[in-house]
Design a protein around this motif. Structure first.
Motif, PDB file in Angstrom:
ATOM      1  N   ARG A  19      15.403 -35.641 -11.962  1.00 28.59           N
ATOM      2  CA  ARG A  19      14.145 -34.976 -11.609  1.00 28.59           C
ATOM      3  C   ARG A  19      14.269 -34.245 -10.278  1.00 28.59           C
ATOM      4  NH1 ARG A  19      10.661 -40.118 -13.176  1.00 28.59           N
ATOM      5  NH2 ARG A  19      10.703 -39.867 -15.432  1.00 28.59           N
ATOM      6  N   LEU A  20      14.967 -34.865  -9.326  1.00 24.27           N
ATOM      7  CA  LEU A  20      15.157 -34.220  -8.029  1.00 24.27           C
ATOM      8  C   LEU A  20      15.990 -32.954  -8.180  1.00 24.27           C
ATOM      9  CD1 LEU A  20      14.636 -34.436  -4.994  1.00 24.27           C
ATOM     10  CD2 LEU A  20      16.778 -35.714  -4.809  1.00 24.27           C
ATOM     11  N   GLY A  21      16.999 -32.996  -9.018  1.00 21.33           N
ATOM     12  CA  GLY A  21      17.811 -31.808  -9.278  1.00 21.33           C
ATOM     13  C   GLY A  21      16.995 -30.690  -9.900  1.00 21.33           C
ATOM     14  N   LYS A  22      16.121 -31.038 -10.814  1.00 20.17           N
ATOM     15  CA  LYS A  22      15.257 -30.034 -11.443  1.00 20.17           C
ATOM     16  C   LYS A  22      14.277 -29.441 -10.433  1.00 20.17           C
ATOM     17  CE  LYS A  22      15.570 -31.926 -16.077  1.00 20.17           C
ATOM     18  NZ  LYS A  22      14.871 -32.562 -17.187  1.00 20.17           N
ATOM     19  N   LEU A  23      13.782 -30.290  -9.539  1.00 22.53           N
ATOM     20  CA  LEU A  23      12.862 -29.809  -8.507  1.00 22.53           C
ATOM     21  C   LEU A  23      13.567 -28.825  -7.573  1.00 22.53           C
ATOM     22  CD1 LEU A  23      10.092 -30.028  -7.024  1.00 22.53           C
ATOM     23  CD2 LEU A  23      11.168 -31.812  -5.643  1.00 22.53           C
ATOM     24  N   VAL A  24      14.762 -29.185  -7.143  1.00 22.40           N
ATOM     25  CA  VAL A  24      15.518 -28.301  -6.249  1.00 22.40           C
ATOM     26  C   VAL A  24      15.850 -26.991  -6.958  1.00 22.40           C
ATOM     27  CG1 VAL A  24      17.719 -28.045  -5.029  1.00 22.40           C
ATOM     28  CG2 VAL A  24      16.427 -30.166  -4.825  1.00 22.40           C
ATOM     29  N   ALA A  25      16.251 -27.064  -8.209  1.00 21.89           N
ATOM     30  CA  ALA A  25      16.554 -25.846  -8.967  1.00 21.89           C
ATOM     31  C   ALA A  25      15.308 -24.968  -9.096  1.00 21.89           C
ATOM     32  CB  ALA A  25      17.095 -26.209 -10.342  1.00 21.89           C
ATOM     33  N   GLY A  26      14.155 -25.572  -9.318  1.00 20.80           N
ATOM     34  CA  GLY A  26      12.918 -24.801  -9.424  1.00 20.80           C
ATOM     35  C   GLY A  26      12.552 -24.114  -8.122  1.00 20.80           C
ATOM     36  N   VAL A  27      12.749 -24.813  -7.002  1.00 23.67           N
ATOM     37  CA  VAL A  27      12.451 -24.215  -5.698  1.00 23.67           C
ATOM     38  C   VAL A  27      13.410 -23.062  -5.411  1.00 23.67           C
ATOM     39  CG1 VAL A  27      12.486 -24.667  -3.212  1.00 23.67           C
ATOM     40  CG2 VAL A  27      11.380 -26.277  -4.745  1.00 23.67           C
ATOM     41  N   VAL A  28      14.679 -23.227  -5.758  1.00 23.53           N
ATOM     42  CA  VAL A  28      15.658 -22.157  -5.540  1.00 23.53           C
ATOM     43  C   VAL A  28      15.325 -20.944  -6.391  1.00 23.53           C
ATOM     44  CG1 VAL A  28      18.081 -21.531  -5.906  1.00 23.53           C
ATOM     45  CG2 VAL A  28      17.512 -23.678  -4.778  1.00 23.53           C
ATOM     46  N   ILE A  29      14.973 -21.161  -7.641  1.00 23.40           N
ATOM     47  CA  ILE A  29      14.611 -20.038  -8.517  1.00 23.40           C
ATOM     48  C   ILE A  29      13.358 -19.337  -8.004  1.00 23.40           C
ATOM     49  CG2 ILE A  29      13.758 -19.485 -10.833  1.00 23.40           C
ATOM     50  CD1 ILE A  29      15.700 -21.629 -11.876  1.00 23.40           C
ATOM     51  N   ALA A  30      12.367 -20.086  -7.539  1.00 23.22           N
ATOM     52  CA  ALA A  30      11.151 -19.478  -6.994  1.00 23.22           C
ATOM     53  C   ALA A  30      11.459 -18.661  -5.749  1.00 23.22           C
ATOM     54  CB  ALA A  30      10.119 -20.563  -6.677  1.00 23.22           C
ATOM     55  N   ALA A  31      12.345 -19.154  -4.888  1.00 17.68           N
ATOM     56  CA  ALA A  31      12.706 -18.411  -3.679  1.00 17.68           C
ATOM     57  C   ALA A  31      13.441 -17.115  -4.028  1.00 17.68           C
ATOM     58  CB  ALA A  31      13.576 -19.276  -2.774  1.00 17.68           C
ATOM     59  N   ILE A  32      14.311 -17.162  -5.013  1.00 11.99           N
ATOM     60  CA  ILE A  32      15.027 -15.956  -5.432  1.00 11.99           C
ATOM     61  C   ILE A  32      14.063 -14.935  -6.020  1.00 11.99           C
ATOM     62  CG2 ILE A  32      16.696 -15.084  -7.120  1.00 11.99           C
ATOM     63  CD1 ILE A  32      18.293 -17.677  -6.639  1.00 11.99           C
ATOM     64  N   LEU A  33      13.124 -15.397  -6.840  1.00 12.36           N
ATOM     65  CA  LEU A  33      12.131 -14.478  -7.401  1.00 12.36           C
ATOM     66  C   LEU A  33      11.256 -13.858  -6.319  1.00 12.36           C
ATOM     67  CD1 LEU A  33      10.998 -16.369 -10.623  1.00 12.36           C
ATOM     68  CD2 LEU A  33      12.299 -14.249 -10.486  1.00 12.36           C
ATOM     69  N   CYS A  34      10.864 -14.653  -5.338  1.00 12.70           N
ATOM     70  CA  CYS A  34      10.043 -14.149  -4.235  1.00 12.70           C
ATOM     71  C   CYS A  34      10.812 -13.098  -3.436  1.00 12.70           C
ATOM     72  CB  CYS A  34       9.610 -15.298  -3.350  1.00 12.70           C
ATOM     73  SG  CYS A  34       8.506 -14.811  -2.024  1.00 12.70           S
TER      74      CYS A  34
END
Length: 68
Positions: A19-34
């Motif tokens: 779950r922590l890995g998925k959370l980190v991946a989601g934050v990284v993807i959101a930062a790249i999109l931003c």
């Protein structure tokens, strides 16, 4: 049952890690999109010619305002 069979006694720790890995991946993807949206906005404004760094002509006021 599946987790108990696959992971044994450490099934709770591994599910938290997943779950922590998925959370980190989601934050990284959101930062790249931003960052992509900000970059696209900057490039599109430069290409259109709406440079917001002072190259636009200043507008003159139509009426004079007197201070009180």
């Amino acid at each position: 049952m599946r987790d108990a069979f696959l992971f044994g006694e450490q099934r709770g720790r591994r599910s938290v890690d997943e779950r922590l890995g998925k959370l980190v991946a989601g934050v990284v993807i959101a930062a790249i999109l931003c960052a992509g949206c900000v970059g696209w906005s900057f490039i599109s404004k430069r290409l259109i010619g709406q440079d917001s760094y002072g190259s636009r002509p200043s507008s003159t006021p139509s009426a004079t305002v007197t201070p009180r």
